[in-house]
Design a protein around this motif. Sequence first.
Motif, PDB file in Angstrom:
ATOM      1  N   GLU A 134       0.769  -1.203  -0.002  1.00 61.50           N
ATOM      2  CA  GLU A 134      -0.042   0.057   0.017  1.00 61.50           C
ATOM      3  C   GLU A 134       0.634   1.306   0.020  1.00 61.50           C
ATOM      4  O   GLU A 134       0.373   2.226  -0.198  1.00 61.50           O
ATOM      5  CB  GLU A 134      -0.784   0.050   1.112  1.00 61.50           C
ATOM      6  CG  GLU A 134      -2.004  -1.039   1.144  1.00 61.50           C
ATOM      7  CD  GLU A 134      -2.926  -0.901   0.076  1.00 61.50           C
ATOM      8  OE1 GLU A 134      -3.404   0.091  -0.451  1.00 61.50           O
ATOM      9  OE2 GLU A 134      -3.610  -1.901  -0.366  1.00 61.50           O
ATOM     10  N   ASP A 138      -2.281   3.666  -5.409  1.00 63.90           N
ATOM     11  CA  ASP A 138      -2.741   3.256  -6.628  1.00 63.90           C
ATOM     12  C   ASP A 138      -1.789   3.553  -7.853  1.00 63.90           C
ATOM     13  O   ASP A 138      -1.589   4.426  -8.243  1.00 63.90           O
ATOM     14  CB  ASP A 138      -4.043   4.035  -7.147  1.00 63.90           C
ATOM     15  CG  ASP A 138      -4.906   3.512  -8.358  1.00 63.90           C
ATOM     16  OD1 ASP A 138      -4.380   2.457  -8.823  1.00 63.90           O
ATOM     17  OD2 ASP A 138      -5.685   4.143  -8.730  1.00 63.90           O
ATOM     18  N   GLN A 225      -9.991  -4.798 -11.815  1.00 60.19           N
ATOM     19  CA  GLN A 225      -8.913  -4.668 -10.964  1.00 60.19           C
ATOM     20  C   GLN A 225      -7.832  -5.969 -10.594  1.00 60.19           C
ATOM     21  O   GLN A 225      -8.551  -6.866 -10.478  1.00 60.19           O
ATOM     22  CB  GLN A 225      -9.041  -3.704  -9.856  1.00 60.19           C
ATOM     23  CG  GLN A 225      -9.955  -4.427  -8.633  1.00 60.19           C
ATOM     24  CD  GLN A 225     -11.363  -4.550  -9.033  1.00 60.19           C
ATOM     25  OE1 GLN A 225     -11.854  -4.146 -10.118  1.00 60.19           O
ATOM     26  NE2 GLN A 225     -12.177  -4.561  -7.709  1.00 60.19           N
ATOM     27  N   ASP A 286     -10.217   5.062  -4.070  1.00 57.39           N
ATOM     28  CA  ASP A 286      -8.786   4.826  -3.726  1.00 57.39           C
ATOM     29  C   ASP A 286      -8.318   3.395  -3.905  1.00 57.39           C
ATOM     30  O   ASP A 286      -7.188   3.190  -3.738  1.00 57.39           O
ATOM     31  CB  ASP A 286      -8.125   5.502  -2.635  1.00 57.39           C
ATOM     32  CG  ASP A 286      -8.025   7.071  -2.692  1.00 57.39           C
ATOM     33  OD1 ASP A 286      -8.341   7.699  -3.726  1.00 57.39           O
ATOM     34  OD2 ASP A 286      -8.028   7.561  -1.539  1.00 57.39           O
ATOM     35  N   ASP A 287      -9.261   2.452  -4.231  1.00 54.34           N
ATOM     36  CA  ASP A 287      -8.802   0.960  -4.456  1.00 54.34           C
ATOM     37  C   ASP A 287      -7.916   0.890  -5.854  1.00 54.34           C
ATOM     38  O   ASP A 287      -8.095   1.580  -6.662  1.00 54.34           O
ATOM     39  CB  ASP A 287     -10.043   0.309  -4.924  1.00 54.34           C
ATOM     40  CG  ASP A 287      -9.918  -1.150  -4.809  1.00 54.34           C
ATOM     41  OD1 ASP A 287      -9.084  -1.517  -3.769  1.00 54.34           O
ATOM     42  OD2 ASP A 287     -10.478  -1.888  -5.564  1.00 54.34           O
ATOM     43  N   PRO A 288      -6.810   0.415  -5.362  1.00 57.54           N
ATOM     44  CA  PRO A 288      -5.852   0.190  -6.432  1.00 57.54           C
ATOM     45  C   PRO A 288      -6.072  -0.548  -7.602  1.00 57.54           C
ATOM     46  O   PRO A 288      -6.712  -1.462  -7.491  1.00 57.54           O
ATOM     47  CB  PRO A 288      -4.647  -0.664  -5.756  1.00 57.54           C
ATOM     48  CG  PRO A 288      -4.707  -0.411  -4.601  1.00 57.54           C
ATOM     49  CD  PRO A 288      -6.155  -0.123  -4.167  1.00 57.54           C
ATOM     50  N   ARG A 289      -5.972  -0.104  -8.669  1.00 54.53           N
ATOM     51  CA  ARG A 289      -6.428  -0.615 -10.180  1.00 54.53           C
ATOM     52  C   ARG A 289      -5.822  -1.932 -10.695  1.00 54.53           C
ATOM     53  O   ARG A 289      -5.956  -2.904 -11.130  1.00 54.53           O
ATOM     54  CB  ARG A 289      -6.531   0.401 -10.988  1.00 54.53           C
ATOM     55  CG  ARG A 289      -7.729   1.574 -10.973  1.00 54.53           C
ATOM     56  CD  ARG A 289      -7.391   2.676 -11.901  1.00 54.53           C
ATOM     57  NE  ARG A 289      -6.370   3.489 -11.499  1.00 54.53           N
ATOM     58  CZ  ARG A 289      -5.869   4.515 -11.954  1.00 54.53           C
ATOM     59  NH1 ARG A 289      -6.540   4.979 -13.079  1.00 54.53           N
ATOM     60  NH2 ARG A 289      -4.852   5.170 -11.544  1.00 54.53           N
ATOM     61  N   ARG A 290      -4.363  -1.816 -10.122  1.00 51.73           N
ATOM     62  CA  ARG A 290      -3.458  -2.670 -10.388  1.00 51.73           C
ATOM     63  C   ARG A 290      -2.456  -3.103  -9.495  1.00 51.73           C
ATOM     64  O   ARG A 290      -1.972  -1.887  -8.874  1.00 51.73           O
ATOM     65  CB  ARG A 290      -2.663  -2.723 -11.709  1.00 51.73           C
ATOM     66  CG  ARG A 290      -3.544  -2.629 -13.023  1.00 51.73           C
ATOM     67  CD  ARG A 290      -2.575  -2.620 -14.258  1.00 51.73           C
ATOM     68  NE  ARG A 290      -2.301  -4.012 -14.907  1.00 51.73           N
ATOM     69  CZ  ARG A 290      -1.524  -4.095 -15.685  1.00 51.73           C
ATOM     70  NH1 ARG A 290      -1.034  -3.219 -16.637  1.00 51.73           N
ATOM     71  NH2 ARG A 290      -1.207  -5.396 -15.796  1.00 51.73           N
ATOM     72  N   ARG A 291      -2.313  -4.331  -8.977  1.00 48.75           N
ATOM     73  CA  ARG A 291      -1.073  -4.681  -7.893  1.00 48.75           C
ATOM     74  C   ARG A 291      -0.314  -5.701  -8.210  1.00 48.75           C
ATOM     75  O   ARG A 291      -0.831  -7.076  -8.296  1.00 48.75           O
ATOM     76  CB  ARG A 291      -2.120  -4.704  -6.732  1.00 48.75           C
ATOM     77  CG  ARG A 291      -0.939  -5.071  -5.497  1.00 48.75           C
ATOM     78  CD  ARG A 291      -0.407  -4.049  -4.802  1.00 48.75           C
ATOM     79  NE  ARG A 291      -0.944  -3.158  -4.106  1.00 48.75           N
ATOM     80  CZ  ARG A 291      -1.053  -1.885  -4.218  1.00 48.75           C
ATOM     81  NH1 ARG A 291      -0.374  -1.173  -5.232  1.00 48.75           N
ATOM     82  NH2 ARG A 291      -1.814  -1.027  -3.332  1.00 48.75           N
TER      83      ARG A 291
END
Length: 332
Positions: A134, A138, A225, A286-291
């Motif tokens: 985190e 994002d 995502q 703010d949810d990450p689109r790619r991780r």
Amino acid sequence: MTRGTRQGEGRARDGFARAVVSGGAGFLGTRLCERLVALGTEVVCLDNFVTARPDSLVELGKDPLFRAVDRDVTTAWEVSGEVDLVVHLASAASPQDYARMPLETMWVGAQGTRLGLELATERGARFLLASTSEVYGDPLQHPQGEDYRGNVSPTGPRSVYDEAKRYAEALATAYRKQRGTDAVIARIFNTYGPGMRADDGRLVPTLVDQALGGRPLTVTGTGTQTRSLCYVDDTVRGLLTLAASDCSEPVNIGNPWECSVDWVARLVRELCGSSSPIEYVPAFADDPRRRCPDISRAVENIGWNPEISLREGMSRTVAWFAGFHRADAHGE
């Protein structure tokens, strides 16, 4: 401490005699403590049990090498005797938990980290900070390598967790540079496995609990995502390998196999033998689109990479949760 030889760094500790683990009653902490005890390390677990499963330490508590102390690590650590490893895991880790404890999350990242670093510095111990993917927010860079500085909102709904970890990293780095503390940072990517709380709000336990209960599987946004899920045993092995190394740079600990959230939901439904529909709900802010981690540094410097496939790890996780559902159905 006696040192041996390990791929990458060239020198490594052969083992730890006595470790202090903050957050040792949590999902990841419990497995880490179990592994340390199995290796013959005496372990002192500090935890205030605000996010841990009530029964998490029942088996560990039977081992004479293990001792649990009910302690808020933002106020004191107070561990007597020799210590050669300090692991700072304590923190609310799920969005649901840190949303209800925003100040406590900030304090454990700030004051809790400082007190852990003081203990490690005073005893000449290795300090391992459990940071997080985190810190990349994002991300605008993909995959995420350790040199990427991130795209984090300091005031958004995830900020208390993200910024607490970023501050903790800066503090550990400052102690290493100014005080000579033997500190290293692990940036942990999404970890899952047996022992998670079904109600903690994170992706895998939520989907598994819903599938086993015959309820719709909730997927946020479009489900496109991505996440990179690492089985808990691989993560623990990575953390202990990093702790035993001479590495001082931040290191990503995660699985570089990237998959969509929608794909994870369909895998869970298959493994649970469920016919539950997938229900799409509004995305989190703010949810990450790619991780996805770049683990080149872990591979090259400490000789670590994950070994357990997502299907195998998820099968073990489903089997563990299914046991609880059977027990509930029989009123046990």
